[in-house]
Motif scaffolding. Sequence first.
Motif, PDB file in Angstrom:
ATOM      1  N   ALA A   1      -0.025   4.589  -1.402  1.00 54.25           N
ATOM      2  CA  ALA A   1      -0.625   5.703  -1.729  1.00 54.25           C
ATOM      3  C   ALA A   1      -1.479   5.620  -3.327  1.00 54.25           C
ATOM      4  O   ALA A   1      -2.174   7.088  -3.715  1.00 54.25           O
ATOM      5  N   TYR A   2      -0.850   4.888  -4.140  1.00 51.07           N
ATOM      6  CA  TYR A   2      -1.625   4.299  -5.439  1.00 51.07           C
ATOM      7  C   TYR A   2      -2.703   4.438  -5.399  1.00 51.07           C
ATOM      8  O   TYR A   2      -3.805   4.697  -6.442  1.00 51.07           O
ATOM      9  N   ILE A   3      -3.223   3.719  -4.733  1.00 52.50           N
ATOM     10  CA  ILE A   3      -5.339   2.954  -5.077  1.00 52.50           C
ATOM     11  C   ILE A   3      -5.329   3.681  -4.202  1.00 52.50           C
ATOM     12  O   ILE A   3      -6.377   4.101  -4.539  1.00 52.50           O
ATOM     13  N   ILE A   4      -5.202   4.443  -3.219  1.00 52.54           N
ATOM     14  CA  ILE A   4      -6.088   5.473  -2.413  1.00 52.54           C
ATOM     15  C   ILE A   4      -6.298   7.000  -3.172  1.00 52.54           C
ATOM     16  O   ILE A   4      -7.416   7.770  -3.442  1.00 52.54           O
ATOM     17  N   GLU A   5      -5.299   6.982  -3.884  1.00 53.75           N
ATOM     18  CA  GLU A   5      -4.897   8.586  -4.617  1.00 53.75           C
ATOM     19  C   GLU A   5      -6.211   8.375  -5.729  1.00 53.75           C
ATOM     20  O   GLU A   5      -6.302   9.296  -6.682  1.00 53.75           O
ATOM     21  N   ASN A   6      -5.977   7.030  -6.998  1.00 48.62           N
ATOM     22  CA  ASN A   6      -6.515   6.828  -7.649  1.00 48.62           C
ATOM     23  C   ASN A   6      -8.033   6.111  -7.688  1.00 48.62           C
ATOM     24  O   ASN A   6      -9.129   5.764  -9.066  1.00 48.62           O
ATOM     25  N   TYR A   7      -8.432   5.176  -6.602  1.00 50.82           N
ATOM     26  CA  TYR A   7      -9.691   4.945  -6.675  1.00 50.82           C
ATOM     27  C   TYR A   7     -10.134   4.988  -5.257  1.00 50.82           C
ATOM     28  O   TYR A   7     -10.648   4.143  -4.603  1.00 50.82           O
ATOM     29  N   SER A   8     -10.525   6.960  -5.080  1.00 43.85           N
ATOM     30  CA  SER A   8     -11.174   6.575  -3.244  1.00 43.85           C
ATOM     31  C   SER A   8     -11.734   8.121  -4.196  1.00 43.85           C
ATOM     32  O   SER A   8     -11.177   8.464  -4.311  1.00 43.85           O
TER      33      SER A   8
ATOM     34  N   THR B   1     -10.876  12.178  -0.191  1.00 44.91           N
ATOM     35  CA  THR B   1     -11.505  13.573   0.957  1.00 44.91           C
ATOM     36  C   THR B   1     -10.112  14.032   2.053  1.00 44.91           C
ATOM     37  O   THR B   1      -9.105  13.541   1.066  1.00 44.91           O
ATOM     38  N   GLU B   2     -10.092  15.337   2.695  1.00 45.41           N
ATOM     39  CA  GLU B   2      -9.456  15.463   2.829  1.00 45.41           C
ATOM     40  C   GLU B   2      -8.356  14.941   3.764  1.00 45.41           C
ATOM     41  O   GLU B   2      -6.962  15.138   3.548  1.00 45.41           O
ATOM     42  N   LYS B   3      -9.130  14.170   4.419  1.00 46.06           N
ATOM     43  CA  LYS B   3      -8.390  12.699   5.559  1.00 46.06           C
ATOM     44  C   LYS B   3      -7.496  12.240   3.895  1.00 46.06           C
ATOM     45  O   LYS B   3      -6.679  11.772   5.101  1.00 46.06           O
ATOM     46  N   ASP B   4      -8.089  11.629   3.721  1.00 44.02           N
ATOM     47  CA  ASP B   4      -7.503  10.679   2.225  1.00 44.02           C
ATOM     48  C   ASP B   4      -5.893  11.619   1.830  1.00 44.02           C
ATOM     49  O   ASP B   4      -4.994  10.805   1.552  1.00 44.02           O
ATOM     50  N   ALA B   5      -6.375  12.638   1.538  1.00 45.20           N
ATOM     51  CA  ALA B   5      -5.735  13.271   1.016  1.00 45.20           C
ATOM     52  C   ALA B   5      -3.924  13.965   1.614  1.00 45.20           C
ATOM     53  O   ALA B   5      -2.820  13.311   1.345  1.00 45.20           O
ATOM     54  N   LEU B   6      -4.384  13.877   3.085  1.00 47.07           N
ATOM     55  CA  LEU B   6      -3.210  13.635   4.289  1.00 47.07           C
ATOM     56  C   LEU B   6      -2.709  12.066   4.381  1.00 47.07           C
ATOM     57  O   LEU B   6      -1.598  12.584   4.552  1.00 47.07           O
ATOM     58  N   GLY B   7      -3.456  11.558   4.004  1.00 46.76           N
ATOM     59  CA  GLY B   7      -2.833  10.329   4.751  1.00 46.76           C
ATOM     60  C   GLY B   7      -2.358  10.160   3.352  1.00 46.76           C
ATOM     61  O   GLY B   7      -0.932   9.370   3.357  1.00 46.76           O
ATOM     62  N   ILE B   8      -1.976  10.393   2.323  1.00 48.74           N
ATOM     63  CA  ILE B   8      -1.332   9.736   1.105  1.00 48.74           C
ATOM     64  C   ILE B   8      -0.376  10.382   1.231  1.00 48.74           C
ATOM     65  O   ILE B   8       0.844  10.187   1.285  1.00 48.74           O
ATOM     66  N   LEU B   9      -0.555  12.129   1.608  1.00 53.12           N
ATOM     67  CA  LEU B   9       0.762  12.732   1.634  1.00 53.12           C
ATOM     68  C   LEU B   9       1.494  12.352   2.951  1.00 53.12           C
ATOM     69  O   LEU B   9       2.859  12.030   3.003  1.00 53.12           O
ATOM     70  N   ASP B  10       1.393  11.789   3.957  1.00 52.04           N
ATOM     71  CA  ASP B  10       1.959  10.976   4.645  1.00 52.04           C
ATOM     72  C   ASP B  10       2.957   9.988   4.412  1.00 52.04           C
ATOM     73  O   ASP B  10       3.933   9.566   5.074  1.00 52.04           O
ATOM     74  N   LEU B  11       1.882   9.428   3.333  1.00 62.50           N
ATOM     75  CA  LEU B  11       2.460   7.488   2.760  1.00 62.50           C
ATOM     76  C   LEU B  11       3.666   8.188   2.446  1.00 62.50           C
ATOM     77  O   LEU B  11       4.277   7.247   2.188  1.00 62.50           O
TER      78      LEU B  11
END
Length: 487
Positions: free
Chosen positions: A289-296, A299-309
């Motif tokens: 979640a830290y890598i996707i949030e700070n180094y991507s 997008t909306e799909k990524d945001a929902l994926g981070i929330l799921d994590l």
Amino acid sequence: ARLRMMQGRYDLALKCFLAIGACHSTESLEAFEKNAIDVVNGFRENFDEEPVQIRSYSYDFVVDLVERHHLHQFLLQRDFLLSTDSKLFTPLFSFLRLVGLQRMGDFLIKHCVSPDYSYSSTIYKTNSSKGQKNENDQASDVLRREPLPLDKVAEQLESSPALLHWYLHLVFTRRPELYIKFPNNAVPPKTVTNLHRQHFRLYVDFAGALADSSAALSGTEQYNAEAKTTPLLTFLKAALPLGGLLPVDARRFLEIERTKVSGSDDEEDDDNVDKSSESSSPIFALELAYIIENYSEQTEKDALGILDLYLTGARSLMLSVLYAQRQRMYSSTLWDKLIRYCTSRTADGVLFGELLEAAAHSGADLARLVERIPPGMVVEGLRPRLVAAVADYRMKLEIYEAASAAGSEEEIALMREIAHRSRRGVRYFLGKNREKTYAELIQERNREVEGVIGEKIAEEIPTNLPTSLKVKSRQDRHRLAYSIPRR
């Protein structure tokens, strides 16, 4: 070893002591490796308190022997003890079994230097540069120097990944100026960045129970969940900005590890592992979640994926709410998913009550959450929670207002002091307190040079000149022809 020390052959004495550690140590190398991993993961803080004893005798003095007689480089020669590929007879492993894990760690960190340190000069070169040459000196006799370069120690410890992981973790935590913080150069050395990539894989391989993010967060207070971290997450925060470890590679590697675990869990039920099961896996959920949030691109799909994590992987409602508050672009979508998750899980409203507490702690809009309570749902303790949330908000507001008022008073006091000092006259002595300007210093220097040149010219002019060539000085040239009356 004692005889060699009396003869002054301290390198051969060290060789004998290392042979004692390699052949007669009661502690196995596997036990040291297990203790090293426990230290890295934080399961053992005070380890190896009693000195290692071989036949009821301690060899801690060997550390002082190496430091006093500068025998550090012999520990870096792989074939110093025996010309074999067995790691049991390499100098550092023998030294470890002789003095113990803690003392060896302190010794390595104390004498650790950057990878660009080299032992290129030899005794022969040094003597030849001084004009002294001895026939017994050979070019292979390297000078005994004190430091232990980071890359040389890591190269010898590569045969034991657990001890290499332990050593790099010690350098990371106790000598950050050599590993993650570089005060003298903007670009980290290539050797260090290569170690970063290797160290990341070691963190993943030896994570153990800390790979489960939900287990790592268990027992943590709700208000302290954001400050909770793991050794791998701490390393990622420090190493990723340096560029040696690419975020894309780290994300791909963690996703593969999560797929392996989720695939092994669902292999008995179904061969097809869907993405929902992967997102609900707690393995390295915080790190991914830290890598996707700070180094991507977020997008909306990524945001929902981070929330799921955070929500289903780490199983932390507080981290989910904090992320929904940080993500301004898709905040409404994330809050809708949070509310649906809390209302669909339980009908008694327990989870929704926890959502209210987390939202109140993060400063979210409670009115929106209260409006979304489904009809018929009974949230136990709803009124006390709302009252506590409003009281907490008022207290924070009062603290902010008090801090703002104190800051304004300090600003006014400072402005008054500045105005008072600017209007107040100060006695100033030019001869003592005044500092000369740069122009005055140059002018004074020029006067000194002109004075020296004038003295040289005066010395060159002969004193016995004829009377007709001498310049007549008029004593009364400043006198006026008439007098000025006084008024």
